[in-house]
Structure formats: C-alpha cells, structure tokens
Design a protein around this motif. Structure first.
Motif, mmCIF file in Angstrom:
data_model
loop_
_atom_site.group_PDB
_atom_site.id
_atom_site.type_symbol
_atom_site.label_atom_id
_atom_site.label_comp_id
_atom_site.label_asym_id
_atom_site.label_seq_id
_atom_site.Cartn_x
_atom_site.Cartn_y
_atom_site.Cartn_z
ATOM 1 N N GLY A 75 0.834 -1.141 -0.070
ATOM 2 C CA GLY A 75 -0.025 -0.013 -0.033
ATOM 3 C C GLY A 75 0.863 1.316 0.125
ATOM 4 N N HIS A 76 1.870 1.278 0.781
ATOM 5 C CA HIS A 76 2.867 2.295 0.788
ATOM 6 C C HIS A 76 3.601 2.535 -0.488
ATOM 7 N N ALA A 77 3.898 1.559 -1.054
ATOM 8 C CA ALA A 77 4.476 1.426 -2.563
ATOM 9 C C ALA A 77 3.647 2.280 -3.666
ATOM 10 N N PHE A 78 2.511 1.517 -3.641
ATOM 11 C CA PHE A 78 1.251 1.912 -4.667
ATOM 12 C C PHE A 78 1.363 3.528 -4.499
ATOM 13 N N TYR A 79 1.525 4.325 -3.428
ATOM 14 C CA TYR A 79 1.320 5.746 -3.343
ATOM 15 C C TYR A 79 2.802 6.088 -4.092
ATOM 16 N N GLU A 80 3.835 5.859 -3.839
ATOM 17 C CA GLU A 80 5.122 6.144 -4.498
ATOM 18 C C GLU A 80 5.047 5.903 -5.792
ATOM 19 N N VAL A 123 -1.225 10.218 5.723
ATOM 20 C CA VAL A 123 -1.722 10.057 4.481
ATOM 21 C C VAL A 123 -1.146 8.922 3.950
ATOM 22 N N HIS A 124 0.229 8.703 4.001
ATOM 23 C CA HIS A 124 0.956 7.475 3.665
ATOM 24 C C HIS A 124 0.555 6.518 4.338
ATOM 25 N N GLU A 125 0.220 6.303 5.699
ATOM 26 C CA GLU A 125 -0.416 5.151 6.474
ATOM 27 C C GLU A 125 -1.923 4.754 6.046
ATOM 28 N N SER A 126 -2.410 5.851 5.442
ATOM 29 C CA SER A 126 -3.874 5.584 5.336
ATOM 30 C C SER A 126 -3.957 4.676 3.947
ATOM 31 N N GLN A 127 -2.859 4.798 3.181
ATOM 32 C CA GLN A 127 -2.811 4.062 1.874
ATOM 33 C C GLN A 127 -2.382 2.569 2.397
ATOM 34 N N SER A 128 -1.248 2.308 3.271
ATOM 35 C CA SER A 128 -0.969 0.990 3.773
ATOM 36 C C SER A 128 -2.179 0.260 4.591
ATOM 37 N N ARG A 129 -2.659 1.167 5.468
ATOM 38 C CA ARG A 129 -3.967 0.667 6.112
ATOM 39 C C ARG A 129 -5.058 0.302 5.332
ATOM 40 N N LEU A 130 -5.480 0.956 4.289
ATOM 41 C CA LEU A 130 -6.500 0.699 3.464
ATOM 42 C C LEU A 130 -6.291 -0.636 2.764
ATOM 43 N N TRP A 131 -5.080 -0.858 1.904
ATOM 44 C CA TRP A 131 -4.906 -2.157 1.521
ATOM 45 C C TRP A 131 -4.806 -3.391 2.634
ATOM 46 N N GLU A 132 -4.227 -3.161 3.643
ATOM 47 C CA GLU A 132 -3.941 -4.094 4.379
ATOM 48 C C GLU A 132 -5.150 -4.550 5.112
ATOM 49 N N ASN A 133 -5.951 -3.410 5.670
ATOM 50 C CA ASN A 133 -7.165 -3.738 6.418
ATOM 51 C C ASN A 133 -8.490 -3.878 5.755
ATOM 52 N N ILE A 134 -8.990 -2.600 5.121
ATOM 53 C CA ILE A 134 -10.090 -2.412 4.462
ATOM 54 C C ILE A 134 -10.172 -3.356 3.364
ATOM 55 N N VAL A 135 -9.149 -3.615 2.513
ATOM 56 C CA VAL A 135 -9.211 -4.550 1.584
ATOM 57 C C VAL A 135 -8.577 -5.909 2.084
ATOM 58 N N GLY A 136 -7.272 -5.945 2.273
ATOM 59 C CA GLY A 136 -6.818 -7.373 2.583
ATOM 60 C C GLY A 136 -7.404 -8.090 3.550
ATOM 61 N N ARG A 137 -8.210 -7.633 4.670
ATOM 62 C CA ARG A 137 -8.872 -8.578 5.477
ATOM 63 C C ARG A 137 -10.385 -8.597 5.240
ATOM 64 N N SER A 138 -10.850 -8.257 4.224
ATOM 65 C CA SER A 138 -12.202 -8.274 3.656
ATOM 66 C C SER A 138 -12.717 -9.601 3.242
ATOM 67 N N TYR A 139 -14.040 -9.942 3.572
ATOM 68 C CA TYR A 139 -14.444 -11.323 3.090
ATOM 69 C C TYR A 139 -14.232 -11.432 1.405
ATOM 70 N N ALA A 140 -14.599 -10.185 0.886
ATOM 71 C CA ALA A 140 -14.523 -10.360 -0.633
ATOM 72 C C ALA A 140 -13.212 -10.791 -1.053
ATOM 73 N N PHE A 141 -12.156 -10.136 -0.535
ATOM 74 C CA PHE A 141 -10.761 -10.200 -1.037
ATOM 75 C C PHE A 141 -10.212 -11.582 -0.757
#
Length: 504
Positions: free
Chosen positions: A273-278, A298-316
């Motif tokens: 998620g951090h890398a996507f930002y850069e 803001v950087h952490e928002s991207q890593s946490r978005l991909w890790e948790n909101i996306v990566g820990r979702s049922y759909a993922f």
C-alpha cells in the motif's frame, strides 16, 4: 516584460537543478539505508554510519546554500502570481519550507545525529535479539538528547511540535491529542463490547507454514494487486518498511514467522500500500522534493487501506483463499473460508503493534505517542521506559509484558530515528483510510464486490488519480479534502468498524 519572464524561467530552472542534486544525494542515502536493513554484513555498521552522515551533511550544505536562498528570494513575486496547484507554485512552496527549516539546523548536528542513528539501530537489533534493553539504553538516552536539541532549533508551543511537523505537516501536539481523545472516547467502549463476543478460533494461522511457500504466496498476492516488480523488489528485514529511490525503484520488505501465517501476508500487503502511493506519483515529479507521499498520516492511510479494508475483507479472500488452500492443503483444506476470515479478524489484546487487530491497534499507537511526550517533556527517563511501557500495557490492554523484546524494544522507530513524531501517523492513517475508501465507494459502483473476482485495479486507479499522482504538491489535509470533499473526521472510520465488528 519578456526579458523578466525569461529571467524568472532561468532562475526557476537553476533552482530545480540545485534541488535535484539534493534529491539525488538523498536517494543515494536511501540505498545505503536499505542495504543496512537487509543485506549489509554486521561489521559494516561503523562505515555505513560515516557514509550516511557524510551524504547527509553534503545534502544539508547544498540545501542551505546562499544561492538557493537568493533564488528563492528572487522568485517570491513569481510564486505569488502562479496558480496554487501548478507545479511551479507547489515546488517553490515545498523548497521554501525545506530551506527555512534546514537553515535552522547546523550541518554538523545533522552529521553527528545520522552517525549516531546508524550505531543505535545496530545496537537495537542486538538488544532485541538478546532481550536486553540496557544494551541500547545509553544510546537511546543520547537519541533523546538529539531529539530535544532538534526541537529547540525551532519555535514551538510544545517540544514535540517540530518533530510532528516533520512527518505530519499541519498537525501539532494539541491537534493530535484532540483527535486521539475523540477517538478513544468512541473506541474504548466499543472495543470492550466487541471483546464480550465469542472469540474466534485462530489456531489455523498458527500451524507450520514453510517460509519458502509463504514467500511465493506473498508475491502472488501483491502481483495480483498491481505491484510492479520491474520497478521494485521484495526482501526480508527485522522490521518491514517501504523505501523509494526513484519513480522506477520502489522497494518493500517483510518478515516471516514459520508458525504464524498472517505475519508475512499482512505485512507485505501493508508495505505494498505504501509502495502504490510512491509508484502512483506523477513521473514528472521524480527527482524533485514533490515526489513521494505528502505526510506520514496520508501514507499510512494507503497501507492500512490495502492491509485492512481490502486485505482483511471477506470479498478479498473469496478470491485468494482457494489459492492459499492450494499452497497449504495440509494446513487449510479442512478450514472453511468463514473460519479463516474470522481468524484473521480476531479481536484480542495483543502485545505486538504490527500484529494487533484493527480495533486495539490504535491503543498501541496512543501508548507510544504518550511515552514520546513524557520523554520529551522530561517526565520520563529513558532508563524507566520499560517500566512505564509495561504499566501502560497493563492499564490500557490488560496485558503483562513478559520481556523487553515484546515490549519497548519491539519497534525500530526510536532506535533508528528520533523520539517524537514517530507514531501519530499510524492512527491518523487509520482514520483517513476509511475516509478515502468511503469516497472511492461513492465513485466506483459495487467496489468491494469486484474484489472477489480479482479486480483491484479500479480502486488502485481511483487512488492514483485522486491522491497518489499529486505527491507532495499539497499538504496532507488538503489532499484529503480534495479527494473526499470532507475535512478530517473519525465518523467514516467508526462507521466502518461498527459495520465490520457488530456487537452481539
């Protein structure tokens, strides 16, 4: 008039040339830092400290040169005439701020501080491995001295303000404390309610998972998410991080535990998620101080978005779980998708911040933030840090800390940098992640349902267009407002948590 404009153009070109040299030196320093944290031989510490210190001093001298100052003065009126969102205006704002801050700090201080940080980081690795805080205590005491001296180069209301401003420009100790207080008021009773629910069984995550297979699966996930291995690489380290050398070289690291599957999976997604930002920054910003994430939060928002909101979702995991089962059939074939999903989202008090669930994670951050303030304010001596750390963990999480390695030695931040401004970005990022995702959901129909089909590019592309491409052209809170049409608020974050973790 035409001659004046030409002079301005020439002056601006000269300034960009000078600042490009600073950025190139900083990029080379990052290469040395990456090597120190991945493959450098143990005996290389002293030499590496000297090398990083030398480059830091040269970069500081170039940044604070009289020529840079003169060009900034000459371009003041030009800057005022430019559209706020233009490259030129953003570049001049950023350089002027960096110049003014750098001018207050002596070059020798920078050199000495960087040398010390390399030595302290190496001592931290040994101290953590041997569970011996006293090995690094004298060095951390010196780090605290450097942190206080650094802050004293600036005017401030609170001694932590200059350190917070370095990583989260626009925030102060007071504003962070207010946000943390509001969040704690909402979060603590909610966490208590969730903990009354029946605790899921996560034993399926704690079987034997060969590291070589974990490596293969982690690469498979991030490739599918869109990480470009032609512009990056994945390596192992003591404490996972992302680092950028240029638009074409954005690297991530992770760590593995043979008997805990999700350590590597979510650490790797987090750093991706951090890398996507850069990687998503406009290439025209490469080699300028506008390249890269605009703030820690803001950087952490991207890593946490991909890790948790996306990566820990049922759909993922509707998409990825069959692949995981095929990689580890003996361990997971008898474990249903629902059981696995509940296991990776288990809420429980945990000693380790990076392993913490979404609900208790912010309590880890708040403890560290409070300890930083107490050390900087002179209320807490470094020698008493382990005891204070353990007391907070008992009070806030009900946990007895059995060792310093699982306590105040677990994070690298204070040992490889300064004390102050190191942790608030993690919780600010959690809050922002939900606000960004809420805006993305409004813009992209059926966003989360696309994950179960393996379609992640719509979200990645939206983030690139509404956030990543701007780099540091705008301050963190400006980028948040532009992308979400809202000022920072904890409401989307709490709504997300309440929906995901209903109290029964």
């Amino acid at each position: 008039m035409r001659k004046l404009k030409m002079n301005r153009a020439n002056q601006f070109a000269k300034l960009t040339e000078l600042i490009s040299e600073v950025e190139n030196i900083n990029g080379a320093t990052c290469v040395l830092y990456w090597d120190q944290n991945t493959y450098m031989p143990a005996q290389g510490v002293a030499g590496r400290g000297r090398q990083i210190a030398t480059l830091g001093k040269i970069a500081h001298e170039k940044m604070t040169s009289s020529e840079v100052g003169r060009l900034l003065d000459d371009l003041t009126q030009y800057e005022e005439e430019l559209p706020y969102s233009s490259f030129e205006s953003s570049f001049l704002r950023c350089v002027r701020r960096n110049y003014n801050r750098s001018l207050k700090i002596p070059g020798q201080f920078i050199s000495d501080m960087l040398t010390h940080q390399s030595v302290c980081y190496d001592a931290w690795i040994k101290a953590k491995e041997e569970n011996n805080f006293k090995l690094v205590q004298p060095l951390l005491e010196k780090t605290l001295e450097y942190s206080k001296k650094y802050a004293d180069f600036f005017e401030y209301k609170h001694i932590a303000d200059p350190l917070i401003e370095d990583s989260d420009f626009g925030f102060t100790t007071e504003t962070v404390q207010k946000i943390f207080s509001d969040l704690r008021q909402e979060l603590v009773p909610f966490v208590k309610g969730v903990l009354l629910n029946k605790t899921p069984d996560d034993s399926c995550l704690r079987k034997n998972y060969p590291i070589s297979l974990q490596e293969q699966f982690s690469k498979k996930i991030i490739e599918k998410l869109g990480y470009d291995f032609n512009r990056g690489r994945l390596d192992t380290t003591h404490h996972p991080f992302m680092i950028t050398f240029s638009h074409g070289d954005v690297r991530i690291t992770t760590r593995y535990q043979e008997n805990f599957l999700t350590e590597s999976i979510f650490s790797t997604i987090h750093e991706t998620g951090h890398a996507f930002y850069e990687m998503g920054c406009d290439v025209s910003l490469d080699g300028t101080p506008l390249f890269g994430g605009t703030s820690s939060g803001v950087h952490e928002s991207q890593s946490r978005l991909w890790e948790n909101i996306v990566g820990r979702s049922y759909a993922f995991w509707e998409y990825f779980y069959p692949f995981l089962q095929s990689e580890f059939p003996e361990q997971l074939n008898s474990v249903s998708l629902k059981e696995f999903y509940l296991a990776i989202n288990k809420v429980s008090a945990n000693l380790i911040r990076t392993d913490a669930d979404e609900l208790t994670y912010n309590l880890h951050v708040m403890i560290r933030f409070q300890l930083e303030l107490e050390m900087l304010e002179g209320k807490l001596k470094v020698k008493d840090l382990p005891e204070a750390w353990n007391a907070y963990y008992l009070k806030d999480l009900g946990l007895k800390v059995p060792s310093d390695s699982l306590g105040c030695l677990q994070d690298t931040h204070w040992y490889g940098s300064l004390i102050g401004g190191q942790f608030q970005g993690y919780t600010l990022g959690n809050i922002m992640s939900a606000q960004f995702y809420e805006a993305a959901e409004k813009a992209i129909p059926n966003l989360s349902s696309q994950f179960k089909e393996g379609h992640f590019s719509p979200l990645k592309n939206w983030l690139e267009q509404n956030l990543h491409k701007y780099g540091k052209k705008f301050k963190g809170l400006e980028v948040l407002k532009r992308a979400t049409q809202k000022d920072l608020t904890i409401e989307p974050y709490m709504n997300y948590l309440r929906k995901k973790f209903p109290i029964k």
